[in-house]
Design a protein around this motif. Structure first.
Motif, mmCIF file in Angstrom:
data_model
loop_
_atom_site.group_PDB
_atom_site.id
_atom_site.type_symbol
_atom_site.label_atom_id
_atom_site.label_comp_id
_atom_site.label_asym_id
_atom_site.label_seq_id
_atom_site.Cartn_x
_atom_site.Cartn_y
_atom_site.Cartn_z
ATOM 1 N N ALA A 37 46.464 93.421 54.945
ATOM 2 C CA ALA A 37 46.820 94.358 54.487
ATOM 3 C C ALA A 37 46.830 93.626 53.383
ATOM 4 O O ALA A 37 46.859 92.603 53.236
ATOM 5 N N ASN A 38 45.767 94.394 52.057
ATOM 6 C CA ASN A 38 45.149 93.590 50.974
ATOM 7 C C ASN A 38 44.857 94.706 50.262
ATOM 8 O O ASN A 38 44.609 95.343 50.779
ATOM 9 N N THR A 39 45.102 94.430 48.745
ATOM 10 C CA THR A 39 45.040 94.941 47.384
ATOM 11 C C THR A 39 44.541 93.778 46.814
ATOM 12 O O THR A 39 44.828 92.678 46.533
ATOM 13 N N ALA A 40 43.494 94.537 45.656
ATOM 14 C CA ALA A 40 43.051 94.346 44.737
ATOM 15 C C ALA A 40 42.865 95.471 43.790
ATOM 16 O O ALA A 40 42.737 96.293 43.248
ATOM 17 N N PRO A 41 42.912 95.041 42.667
ATOM 18 C CA PRO A 41 42.894 95.611 41.111
ATOM 19 C C PRO A 41 40.949 95.691 40.933
ATOM 20 O O PRO A 41 39.954 94.994 41.425
ATOM 21 N N ASP A 86 47.829 92.266 36.372
ATOM 22 C CA ASP A 86 46.901 91.146 35.682
ATOM 23 C C ASP A 86 48.029 90.642 36.859
ATOM 24 O O ASP A 86 46.465 89.396 36.897
ATOM 25 N N ALA A 87 48.869 90.430 37.483
ATOM 26 C CA ALA A 87 48.888 89.121 38.235
ATOM 27 C C ALA A 87 48.484 89.088 39.962
ATOM 28 O O ALA A 87 48.895 88.523 40.307
ATOM 29 N N LEU A 88 47.675 90.477 39.967
ATOM 30 C CA LEU A 88 46.833 90.554 40.937
ATOM 31 C C LEU A 88 45.335 89.879 40.331
ATOM 32 O O LEU A 88 44.819 90.116 41.358
ATOM 33 N N ALA A 89 45.044 89.961 39.425
ATOM 34 C CA ALA A 89 43.706 89.638 39.203
ATOM 35 C C ALA A 89 42.368 88.382 39.946
ATOM 36 O O ALA A 89 41.850 89.120 39.648
ATOM 37 N N LEU A 90 43.677 87.661 39.966
ATOM 38 C CA LEU A 90 42.535 86.379 40.808
ATOM 39 C C LEU A 90 42.902 85.526 41.138
ATOM 40 O O LEU A 90 42.586 85.364 42.581
ATOM 41 N N PRO A 91 44.407 86.255 42.098
ATOM 42 C CA PRO A 91 44.419 86.048 43.456
ATOM 43 C C PRO A 91 43.820 86.647 44.731
ATOM 44 O O PRO A 91 43.351 87.609 44.094
ATOM 45 N N THR A 92 43.088 86.499 45.932
ATOM 46 C CA THR A 92 42.464 86.762 46.619
ATOM 47 C C THR A 92 42.871 86.513 47.997
ATOM 48 O O THR A 92 43.364 86.305 48.804
ATOM 49 N N GLY A 93 42.214 87.841 48.919
ATOM 50 C CA GLY A 93 43.209 88.212 50.124
ATOM 51 C C GLY A 93 41.567 87.677 50.865
ATOM 52 O O GLY A 93 41.968 86.702 52.603
ATOM 53 N N ASP A 111 50.535 87.118 50.226
ATOM 54 C CA ASP A 111 51.233 88.440 50.101
ATOM 55 C C ASP A 111 50.668 88.556 48.337
ATOM 56 O O ASP A 111 51.821 88.032 47.986
ATOM 57 N N LYS A 112 50.387 89.048 48.609
ATOM 58 C CA LYS A 112 49.090 89.926 47.121
ATOM 59 C C LYS A 112 50.037 90.149 45.983
ATOM 60 O O LYS A 112 51.109 90.262 45.277
ATOM 61 N N LEU A 113 51.098 91.659 47.392
ATOM 62 C CA LEU A 113 51.691 92.677 46.849
ATOM 63 C C LEU A 113 53.507 91.778 46.123
ATOM 64 O O LEU A 113 53.610 91.748 45.327
ATOM 65 N N GLY A 114 54.263 91.302 46.908
ATOM 66 C CA GLY A 114 55.308 90.196 46.362
ATOM 67 C C GLY A 114 54.805 89.232 45.392
ATOM 68 O O GLY A 114 55.465 89.313 45.028
ATOM 69 N N ALA A 115 53.494 88.897 45.034
ATOM 70 C CA ALA A 115 53.100 88.293 44.825
ATOM 71 C C ALA A 115 53.153 88.722 42.955
ATOM 72 O O ALA A 115 53.713 88.299 41.912
ATOM 73 N N LEU A 118 55.627 94.176 43.685
ATOM 74 C CA LEU A 118 55.095 95.304 43.705
ATOM 75 C C LEU A 118 55.336 95.546 45.187
ATOM 76 O O LEU A 118 56.400 94.809 46.405
ATOM 77 N N HIS A 119 55.732 96.876 46.267
ATOM 78 C CA HIS A 119 56.092 97.189 47.013
ATOM 79 C C HIS A 119 55.209 98.407 47.975
ATOM 80 O O HIS A 119 54.969 99.023 47.276
ATOM 81 N N GLY A 120 54.994 97.871 49.791
ATOM 82 C CA GLY A 120 54.561 98.847 49.657
ATOM 83 C C GLY A 120 55.209 100.276 50.635
ATOM 84 O O GLY A 120 56.928 99.864 50.447
ATOM 85 N N ARG A 121 54.477 101.057 50.868
ATOM 86 C CA ARG A 121 55.614 102.023 51.425
ATOM 87 C C ARG A 121 54.482 103.157 52.508
ATOM 88 O O ARG A 121 53.542 102.608 52.420
ATOM 89 N N PRO A 122 55.635 103.672 53.098
ATOM 90 C CA PRO A 122 54.667 104.646 54.710
ATOM 91 C C PRO A 122 53.525 105.524 53.669
ATOM 92 O O PRO A 122 53.776 106.327 53.284
ATOM 93 N N ARG A 123 52.349 105.611 54.860
ATOM 94 C CA ARG A 123 51.422 106.853 54.620
ATOM 95 C C ARG A 123 51.243 107.324 55.040
ATOM 96 O O ARG A 123 52.005 107.004 56.626
#
Length: 219
Positions: A37-41, A86-93, A111-115, A118-123
């Motif tokens: 998984a990866n998450t980005a703004p 904003d905490a996700l602005a510069l981290p990259t996967g 672990d960008k969500l952890g940083a 934030l928390h993932g959930r089922p889809r």
């Protein structure tokens, strides 16, 4: 003042580096071919009916994931989540980080969500994660991808993705009272990006004449 009278408001011809006059911020969840998984703004996004149009640079892990698997969740944060976004602005996967990105401060974070706290959930319909804290989660699949202005599809390209929304999840506290499928715009406070700064919406100015058309007409 007559419509024929000239306004005395001055204007200038300027060459801005970016044309970022204000769009919603989304946290885009994707997965690679191995399901990582990866998450980005991002804020280059708009909707036409139930299709989202997403624009992003080829250096991002998000673009790579969308090209590889075509699955995503478009998570819309509220203004209350501005610090997490904003905490996700510069981290990259992306690992290793492309040199051009590293020079301006991007860093690999697994672990960008952890940083961001934030928390993932089922889809339901895709493998990408929904983000629990975001009031809106749009599960979607890419139906078309291309580069901007016939660029070569590499790290230096800007990619455009058309993503068909397959499932919509919303927090109950932004639903319109007495309805089963409407969002209350007075309760929904989206985060807006304009020229690298975060903003929220002000109060309603007035209803649009379009409000006389039932939302179902657009379906």
């Amino acid at each position: 003042m007559s419509s024929r009278q000239r306004s005395d408001q001055g204007s200038s011809t300027v060459p801005p580096a970016i044309l970022s006059f204000g769009t919603p911020v989304v946290l885009l969840s994707t997965v690679d071919e191995d399901g990582v998984a990866n998450t980005a703004p991002m804020s280059s996004v708009f909707w036409l009916g139930h299709t989202a149009v997403l624009g992003m640079g080829g250096r991002s892990q998000t673009a790579r994931n969308l090209l590889a698997t075509g699955e995503c969740v478009i998570n819309l944060p509220s203004t209350q989540l501005v610090s997490a976004v904003d905490a996700l602005a510069l981290p990259t996967g992306r690992d290793p980080v492309p040199v051009a990105n590293e020079r301006v401060g991007y860093r690999h974070t697994a672990d960008k969500l952890g940083a961001a706290g934030l928390h993932g959930r089922p889809r339901d319909t895709v493998r990408a994660e929904r983000i629990d804290e975001c009031p809106v989660n749009l599960e979607a699949r890419v139906v078309n991808a291309c580069t901007l202005a016939d660029q070569e599809p590499d790290d230096d390209a800007t990619f455009l993705f058309e993503a068909a929304v397959s499932r919509v999840h919303v927090h109950d506290d932004i639903r319109a009272a007495g309805t089963t499928d409407r969002i209350d715009p007075d309760r929904w406070r989206p985060l807006i990006m304009a020229f690298q700064r975060y903003y929220g919406l002000a109060g309603e100015l007035r209803p649009s004449k379009l409000a006389t058309i039932d939302e179902e007409w657009y379906r």
